[in-house]
Design an enzyme around this catalytic site. Structure first.
Site, PDB file in Angstrom:
ATOM      1  N   ASN A   7       0.886  -1.171   0.000  1.00  0.00           N
ATOM      2  CA  ASN A   7       0.000   0.000   0.000  1.00  0.00           C
ATOM      3  C   ASN A   7       0.924   1.221   0.000  1.00  0.00           C
ATOM      4  OD1 ASN A   7      -1.881   1.959   0.378  1.00  0.00           O
ATOM      5  ND2 ASN A   7      -2.748   1.112   2.268  1.00  0.00           N
ATOM      6  N   ARG A  93      -2.554  -2.085  -3.487  1.00  0.00           N
ATOM      7  CA  ARG A  93      -3.790  -1.359  -3.262  1.00  0.00           C
ATOM      8  C   ARG A  93      -3.747  -0.109  -4.136  1.00  0.00           C
ATOM      9  NH1 ARG A  93      -6.185   0.975   2.401  1.00  0.00           N
ATOM     10  NH2 ARG A  93      -8.205   1.489   1.516  1.00  0.00           N
ATOM     11  N   HIS A 182     -13.296   2.166   0.033  1.00  0.00           N
ATOM     12  CA  HIS A 182     -13.278   1.007   0.954  1.00  0.00           C
ATOM     13  C   HIS A 182     -13.884  -0.218   0.283  1.00  0.00           C
ATOM     14  CE1 HIS A 182     -13.728   4.077   4.492  1.00  0.00           C
ATOM     15  NE2 HIS A 182     -12.446   3.743   4.375  1.00  0.00           N
ATOM     16  N   GLY A 213     -14.407   3.191  10.681  1.00  0.00           N
ATOM     17  CA  GLY A 213     -13.045   3.318  11.195  1.00  0.00           C
ATOM     18  C   GLY A 213     -12.711   4.791  11.249  1.00  0.00           C
ATOM     19  N   ARG A 244     -13.109  13.786   8.798  1.00  0.00           N
ATOM     20  CA  ARG A 244     -13.901  14.292   7.664  1.00  0.00           C
ATOM     21  C   ARG A 244     -15.321  14.609   8.126  1.00  0.00           C
ATOM     22  NH1 ARG A 244     -12.131   9.331   4.631  1.00  0.00           N
ATOM     23  NH2 ARG A 244     -10.069   9.826   3.828  1.00  0.00           N
ATOM     24  N   GLY A 334     -12.176  -0.526  12.588  1.00  0.00           N
ATOM     25  CA  GLY A 334     -11.748  -0.262  13.969  1.00  0.00           C
ATOM     26  C   GLY A 334     -12.874   0.013  14.948  1.00  0.00           C
ATOM     27  N   GLY A 336     -16.312  -0.193  14.232  1.00  0.00           N
ATOM     28  CA  GLY A 336     -17.378  -1.185  14.041  1.00  0.00           C
ATOM     29  C   GLY A 336     -17.073  -2.510  14.718  1.00  0.00           C
ATOM     30  N   GLU A 387      -8.460  -6.038   4.624  1.00  0.00           N
ATOM     31  CA  GLU A 387      -8.266  -5.580   3.240  1.00  0.00           C
ATOM     32  C   GLU A 387      -7.008  -6.183   2.625  1.00  0.00           C
ATOM     33  OE1 GLU A 387      -9.223  -1.557   4.896  1.00  0.00           O
ATOM     34  OE2 GLU A 387      -9.692  -1.165   2.797  1.00  0.00           O
TER      35      GLU A 387
HETATM   36  P1  AMP Z   1      -9.448   1.961  11.440  1.00  0.00           P
HETATM   37  O1  AMP Z   1      -9.412   3.195  10.594  1.00  0.00           O
HETATM   38  O2  AMP Z   1     -10.320   0.877  10.897  1.00  0.00           O
HETATM   39  O3  AMP Z   1      -8.085   1.463  11.840  1.00  0.00           O
HETATM   40  O4  AMP Z   1     -10.149   2.385  12.817  1.00  0.00           O
HETATM   41  C1  AMP Z   1      -9.593   3.343  13.660  1.00  0.00           C
HETATM   42  C2  AMP Z   1     -10.664   3.780  14.667  1.00  0.00           C
HETATM   43  O5  AMP Z   1     -11.075   2.638  15.447  1.00  0.00           O
HETATM   44  C3  AMP Z   1     -10.182   4.831  15.649  1.00  0.00           C
HETATM   45  O6  AMP Z   1     -11.159   5.859  15.780  1.00  0.00           O
HETATM   46  C4  AMP Z   1     -10.096   4.063  16.949  1.00  0.00           C
HETATM   47  O7  AMP Z   1     -10.351   4.867  18.055  1.00  0.00           O
HETATM   48  C5  AMP Z   1     -11.211   3.062  16.788  1.00  0.00           C
HETATM   49  N1  AMP Z   1     -11.075   1.978  17.743  1.00  0.00           N
HETATM   50  C6  AMP Z   1     -10.131   1.019  17.797  1.00  0.00           C
HETATM   51  N2  AMP Z   1     -10.324   0.244  18.909  1.00  0.00           N
HETATM   52  C7  AMP Z   1     -11.406   0.746  19.561  1.00  0.00           C
HETATM   53  C8  AMP Z   1     -12.118   0.415  20.762  1.00  0.00           C
HETATM   54  N3  AMP Z   1     -11.742  -0.601  21.518  1.00  0.00           N
HETATM   55  N4  AMP Z   1     -13.199   1.175  21.094  1.00  0.00           N
HETATM   56  C9  AMP Z   1     -13.569   2.210  20.326  1.00  0.00           C
HETATM   57  N5  AMP Z   1     -12.950   2.571  19.191  1.00  0.00           N
HETATM   58  C10 AMP Z   1     -11.888   1.856  18.813  1.00  0.00           C
END
Ligand code: AMP
Length: 402
Positions: A7, A93, A182, A213, A244, A334, A336, A387
């Site tokens: 990536n 990617r 995504h 995320g 955003r 993250g 979800g 991914e």
């Molecule tokens: P991603 O972009 O998929 O890596 O997701 C990142 C987001 O997931 C960030 O806002 C993190 O705060 C959130 N995240 C990761 N672990 C947790 C958790 N245990 N509780 C709440 N949010 C989380």
């Protein structure tokens, strides 16, 4: 077969090396500050890729970064393979495939030209993705390479879903339309969801995937095909995200630019980088920090959480209407996958659709699980995304027979 997934960003390059015999990651890492005075490679290897090897060096360009990645992969102390020739293929990617790519493809001159043609649509990412591709061509000549597009899964959307209500000439002359992003995650997660739902005797004809995320998007998937998605020409459209804004009245751009005496570009930068959870809470773009601040009584952080969930809930309602029904709501990425309170907040108020959350089951973190009550008319699941694995699987599929 081993597959290297890349990536490439404008000044960084992330990689994962997969052993496709068991889909495991045997090494991964990040080359940072490419093209700057001092660069850094962080290479992770060993059991569960827990061991770390860091090199501070200068990367003249992406080619020198890939060169060092390959050296790390075969190094006698920190390496995981004996020779680069063990890498059977490389999967890249690529952000924007415009309407030229409905699926992943083997990289050849025509594919590279098409990625170049999409640069106006992905001006920051596509040139960087191409640099990663050309760097691999330079140091791994003869190893097949595959491009996997963030936009491809959404290419099944019908025109009524992807067109904007602006004069047709902008679509015809400049390809202005909703593309969605995504896509690799939405495809991987919806595919897995359909498998799992069917295995549990649940209907999977009409599902909504909530990829939540730092960047967030939803997709409406009918019979495995995307019929609508929340991101647009760029990833700015849709729900409130980490930094955003998601949807705003476009007139806001001119209004703020005039009031603040800043350019349209600067205003869009603000909407992309300083808005969302960060802009509303004033605390952080990271959901964990916003949760903590809200629980400590910070009213702006609480409002950010409420706006986040309310916006997602509205999309779920509109996609249920668009699909003429709903079988399942799937959470991934993250937030979800990990944030039980966030998921409950999104689903609260959707009982009228037949959503019944099981509070105990909803405590799950980072694992596949049903979070709705048994017998719930609309079921809800957490399905972790991956991914990089999806890219590796496409790469294997397209190159295994070569
Ligand atoms: P991603 O972009 O998929 O890596 O997701 C990142 C987001 O997931 C960030 O806002 C993190 O705060 C959130 N995240 C990761 N672990 C947790 C958790 N245990 N509780 C709440 N949010 C989380």
């Amino acid at each position: 077969m081993k597959i290297l997934v890349i990536n490439a960003g404008s000044s960084s390059l992330k990689y994962q090396l997969f052993d496709m015999d068991d889909n495991s990651v045997i090494a991964k890492g990040l080359a940072e500050r490419i093209g700057m005075e001092s660069g850094k490679l962080t290479h992770k290897y060993g059991e569960n890729t827990k061991q770390e090897y860091v090199v501070e060096t200068q990367f003249k360009d992406h080619t020198s970064a890939i060169q060092l990645v390959l050296e790390a992969l075969v190094d006698k102390d920190h390496g995981v393979i004996a020779d680069v020739s063990e890498i059977g293929a490389v999967g890249h990617r690529v952000l924007h495939g415009g309407d030229k790519f409905t699926a992943s493809c083997i990289i050849d001159d025509a594919c590279k030209q098409a990625i170049k043609d999409c640069i106006p649509l992905g001006p920051l990412h596509n040139p960087a993705n191409l640099m990663g591709i050309e760097a691999c061509e330079a140091v791994m000549a003869g190893t097949p390479q595959v491009a996997v597009f963030d936009t491809a899964f959404h290419q099944t959307m019908p025109p009524k879903a992807f067109m904007y209500g602006v004069p047709m000439k902008y679509y015809k002359e400049h390809a202005v339309r909703r593309y969605g992003f995504h896509g690799t995650s939405h495809r991987f997660v919806s595919g897995r969801a359909i498998e799992v739902l069917k295995a549990h005797g649940q209907k999977a004809d009409k599902i909504i995937v909530c990829h939540l995320g730092n960047g967030s998007s939803l997709s409406a998937v009918v019979d495995g095909k995307c019929v609508d998605t929340s991101m647009g020409l760029t990833p700015l459209e849709g729900v409130l995200m980490g930094t955003r804004s998601g949807n705003v009245d476009p007139a806001v751009v001119e209004f703020i630019a005039n009031k603040e005496g800043i350019s349209v570009t600067d205003t869009l930068n603000m909407l992309n980088k300083k808005s969302g959870l960060l802009g509303i809470s004033g605390v952080s773009s990271d959901m964990r920090d916003v949760n903590t601040a809200a629980n400590e009584g910070n009213a702006d952080a609480r409002l950010a959480l409420d706006m986040w969930a309310y916006g997602i809930r509205k999309y779920i309602g509109s996609y249920a209407a668009a699909m003429g029904g709903l079988d399942a709501i799937i959470f991934t990425a993250g937030i979800g996958e990990n944030d039980a309170a966030g998921r409950a907040n999104v689903l609260k108020g959707l009982e009228f659709l037949g959503v019944e959350v099981d509070e105990e089951a909803n405590k799950v973190r980072g694992k596949e699980a049903m979070i709705s009550k048994p017998g719930s008319k609309v079921v809800s699941w957490v399905i972790p995304t991956n991914e990089e694995l999806a890219i590796a699987m496409d790469t294997l599929e397209l190159t295994a027979s070569k």
